[in-house]
Design a protein around this motif. Sequence first.
Motif, PDB file in Angstrom:
ATOM      1  N   MET A   1       0.846  -1.196   0.000  1.00  0.00           N
ATOM      2  CA  MET A   1       0.000   0.000   0.000  1.00  0.00           C
ATOM      3  C   MET A   1       0.882   1.248   0.000  1.00  0.00           C
ATOM      4  N   LYS A   2       0.484   2.253  -0.780  1.00  0.00           N
ATOM      5  CA  LYS A   2       1.233   3.500  -0.861  1.00  0.00           C
ATOM      6  C   LYS A   2       0.717   4.478   0.190  1.00  0.00           C
ATOM      7  N   ASN A   3       1.647   5.056   0.939  1.00  0.00           N
ATOM      8  CA  ASN A   3       1.283   6.054   1.949  1.00  0.00           C
ATOM      9  C   ASN A   3       1.515   7.452   1.393  1.00  0.00           C
ATOM     10  N   ILE A   4       0.455   8.256   1.355  1.00  0.00           N
ATOM     11  CA  ILE A   4       0.508   9.572   0.723  1.00  0.00           C
ATOM     12  C   ILE A   4       0.107  10.657   1.714  1.00  0.00           C
ATOM     13  N   SER A  14      -6.496  23.304  -2.681  1.00  0.00           N
ATOM     14  CA  SER A  14      -6.090  22.174  -1.851  1.00  0.00           C
ATOM     15  C   SER A  14      -7.001  20.974  -2.092  1.00  0.00           C
ATOM     16  N   LYS A  15      -8.300  21.227  -2.189  1.00  0.00           N
ATOM     17  CA  LYS A  15      -9.241  20.139  -2.471  1.00  0.00           C
ATOM     18  C   LYS A  15      -9.012  19.558  -3.862  1.00  0.00           C
ATOM     19  N   ASN A  16      -8.611  20.418  -4.789  1.00  0.00           N
ATOM     20  CA  ASN A  16      -8.341  19.930  -6.135  1.00  0.00           C
ATOM     21  C   ASN A  16      -7.169  18.957  -6.141  1.00  0.00           C
ATOM     22  N   SER A  17      -6.161  19.209  -5.299  1.00  0.00           N
ATOM     23  CA  SER A  17      -5.023  18.301  -5.228  1.00  0.00           C
ATOM     24  C   SER A  17      -5.454  16.938  -4.689  1.00  0.00           C
ATOM     25  N   ILE A  18      -6.444  16.929  -3.794  1.00  0.00           N
ATOM     26  CA  ILE A  18      -6.980  15.669  -3.280  1.00  0.00           C
ATOM     27  C   ILE A  18      -7.710  14.915  -4.389  1.00  0.00           C
ATOM     28  N   ARG A  19      -8.517  15.658  -5.142  1.00  0.00           N
ATOM     29  CA  ARG A  19      -9.250  15.042  -6.244  1.00  0.00           C
ATOM     30  C   ARG A  19      -8.272  14.443  -7.271  1.00  0.00           C
ATOM     31  N   TYR A  20      -7.211  15.194  -7.567  1.00  0.00           N
ATOM     32  CA  TYR A  20      -6.205  14.719  -8.523  1.00  0.00           C
ATOM     33  C   TYR A  20      -5.548  13.437  -8.003  1.00  0.00           C
ATOM     34  N   ALA A  21      -5.250  13.409  -6.714  1.00  0.00           N
ATOM     35  CA  ALA A  21      -4.606  12.238  -6.118  1.00  0.00           C
ATOM     36  C   ALA A  21      -5.501  11.005  -6.214  1.00  0.00           C
ATOM     37  N   LEU A  22      -6.789  11.178  -5.930  1.00  0.00           N
ATOM     38  CA  LEU A  22      -7.715  10.046  -5.993  1.00  0.00           C
ATOM     39  C   LEU A  22      -7.851   9.521  -7.412  1.00  0.00           C
ATOM     40  N   ASP A  23      -7.852  10.415  -8.383  1.00  0.00           N
ATOM     41  CA  ASP A  23      -7.949   9.985  -9.780  1.00  0.00           C
ATOM     42  C   ASP A  23      -6.650   9.323 -10.249  1.00  0.00           C
ATOM     43  N   LEU A  24      -5.521   9.887  -9.824  1.00  0.00           N
ATOM     44  CA  LEU A  24      -4.226   9.332 -10.227  1.00  0.00           C
ATOM     45  C   LEU A  24      -4.035   7.919  -9.690  1.00  0.00           C
ATOM     46  N   PHE A  25      -4.462   7.700  -8.453  1.00  0.00           N
ATOM     47  CA  PHE A  25      -4.266   6.391  -7.816  1.00  0.00           C
ATOM     48  C   PHE A  25      -5.580   5.644  -7.642  1.00  0.00           C
ATOM     49  N   GLN A  26      -6.457   5.785  -8.624  1.00  0.00           N
ATOM     50  CA  GLN A  26      -7.786   5.197  -8.487  1.00  0.00           C
ATOM     51  C   GLN A  26      -7.763   3.669  -8.380  1.00  0.00           C
ATOM     52  N   VAL A  27      -6.746   3.006  -8.916  1.00  0.00           N
ATOM     53  CA  VAL A  27      -6.678   1.543  -8.825  1.00  0.00           C
ATOM     54  C   VAL A  27      -5.544   1.079  -7.914  1.00  0.00           C
ATOM     55  N   THR A  28      -4.917   2.022  -7.225  1.00  0.00           N
ATOM     56  CA  THR A  28      -3.780   1.697  -6.364  1.00  0.00           C
ATOM     57  C   THR A  28      -4.188   1.744  -4.892  1.00  0.00           C
ATOM     58  N   PRO A  29      -3.908   0.697  -4.126  1.00  0.00           N
ATOM     59  CA  PRO A  29      -4.191   0.744  -2.687  1.00  0.00           C
ATOM     60  C   PRO A  29      -3.383   1.864  -2.029  1.00  0.00           C
ATOM     61  N   CYS A  30      -4.070   2.778  -1.354  1.00  0.00           N
ATOM     62  CA  CYS A  30      -3.398   3.937  -0.759  1.00  0.00           C
ATOM     63  C   CYS A  30      -3.973   4.259   0.611  1.00  0.00           C
ATOM     64  N   SER A  81     -15.952   7.464  -4.279  1.00  0.00           N
ATOM     65  CA  SER A  81     -16.777   6.296  -4.637  1.00  0.00           C
ATOM     66  C   SER A  81     -16.614   5.160  -3.635  1.00  0.00           C
ATOM     67  N   LYS A  82     -16.174   5.522  -2.424  1.00  0.00           N
ATOM     68  CA  LYS A  82     -16.039   4.547  -1.341  1.00  0.00           C
ATOM     69  C   LYS A  82     -15.189   3.347  -1.748  1.00  0.00           C
ATOM     70  N   LYS A  83     -14.078   3.617  -2.410  1.00  0.00           N
ATOM     71  CA  LYS A  83     -13.177   2.541  -2.813  1.00  0.00           C
ATOM     72  C   LYS A  83     -12.574   1.877  -1.577  1.00  0.00           C
ATOM     73  N   GLU A  84     -12.684   0.551  -1.512  1.00  0.00           N
ATOM     74  CA  GLU A  84     -12.219  -0.173  -0.339  1.00  0.00           C
ATOM     75  C   GLU A  84     -10.703  -0.127  -0.196  1.00  0.00           C
ATOM     76  N   HIS A  85     -10.006   0.111  -1.281  1.00  0.00           N
ATOM     77  CA  HIS A  85      -8.534   0.120  -1.208  1.00  0.00           C
ATOM     78  C   HIS A  85      -7.984   1.517  -0.917  1.00  0.00           C
ATOM     79  N   HIS A  86      -8.858   2.482  -0.666  1.00  0.00           N
ATOM     80  CA  HIS A  86      -8.441   3.826  -0.270  1.00  0.00           C
ATOM     81  C   HIS A  86      -8.822   4.071   1.188  1.00  0.00           C
ATOM     82  N   HIS A  87      -7.840   4.457   1.982  1.00  0.00           N
ATOM     83  CA  HIS A  87      -8.077   4.741   3.390  1.00  0.00           C
ATOM     84  C   HIS A  87      -7.630   6.171   3.691  1.00  0.00           C
ATOM     85  N   PHE A  88      -8.339   6.828   4.616  1.00  0.00           N
ATOM     86  CA  PHE A  88      -8.062   8.238   4.899  1.00  0.00           C
ATOM     87  C   PHE A  88      -7.921   8.479   6.399  1.00  0.00           C
ATOM     88  N   THR A  89      -6.922   9.294   6.735  1.00  0.00           N
ATOM     89  CA  THR A  89      -6.727   9.729   8.115  1.00  0.00           C
ATOM     90  C   THR A  89      -6.510  11.231   8.111  1.00  0.00           C
TER      91      THR A  89
END
Length: 283
Positions: A1-4, A14-30, A81-89
């Motif tokens: 898993m990638k820690n970002i 700032s929110k746009n950078s979050i959106r970009y990150a989610l799209d960039l790593f949409q299939v990557t566990p993060c 989209s509530k991706k199970e492989h994306h976690h947020f803190t």
Amino acid sequence: MKNILIPTDFSKNSKNSIRYALDLFQVTPCHFFLLYVNVEGSNFTEKPAYEFGTNILVELEPKAINQKLNDLEKFITSISSKKEHHHFTTIREQGYFLSSIRKHIQEKEIDLIIMGTQGASELKEFFTGTRSGDVITKVECDTLVVPKKAKFQGFKQVILPVDFEMAYDDATLNKIANYITSDKAHINLLYVTKSPIPLLEEIEVLQKHLAQRLSEKLMNTVSFHRVVSRKVEDGVHSFAEGLNANFIIMISKDYNLFQKLFLDTTVEEVSFDTSIPLLSLQG
């Protein structure tokens, strides 16, 4: 898993950078760590907010910041989209900006920092180009700078400015390969020189060797280009505009590309001026 790690000031940019990150790593566990640091952002030197007594940042901090963090979590939920492989803190703390960044890099084994540019919070101007430039040049971690309004639409034309005084080891090339996962992206090696005189034979050999090594690491087309420009940032920008590039990768090891070849230029200048997302890799 990638820690970002994504520092935030709750601005649109700032929110746009979050959106970009989610799209960039949409299939990557993060695991995304969203960090808000309560600091005085208008000074050139860093100072912890508590030194300012009844500063507005301190007065609004307890309740308003909690609400903003809650709103940010709702925003993320609405676009992830509530991706199970994306976690947020979410993390909220008070103190020094760069010190906080460095601490979390170590504690959470951060692989990448993602920052927006030209953002401004409702509380105080905070998230400026200087901040992202400081992170690129003073923090030892790969950093992706996302310009205002940039949207991830896949990589088609990627620019990699090169410095043939610097060795490109396999670890660095593997990093590039990890980010460029689409075989549709064209990798453009860009060599900016001040003089139009013919390249030295040894430089031509080095560029062919680098192109070959990249081709072995990537399933992408790799080509070499030379631009004559007094300043590297001007050369990069003009080439990027003509190519309609949508991603720039720079190797920041010792900042050789900027400080040795183009004395008056730094990685900060390119990151601040470009309208294209820029990935600064630690070589």
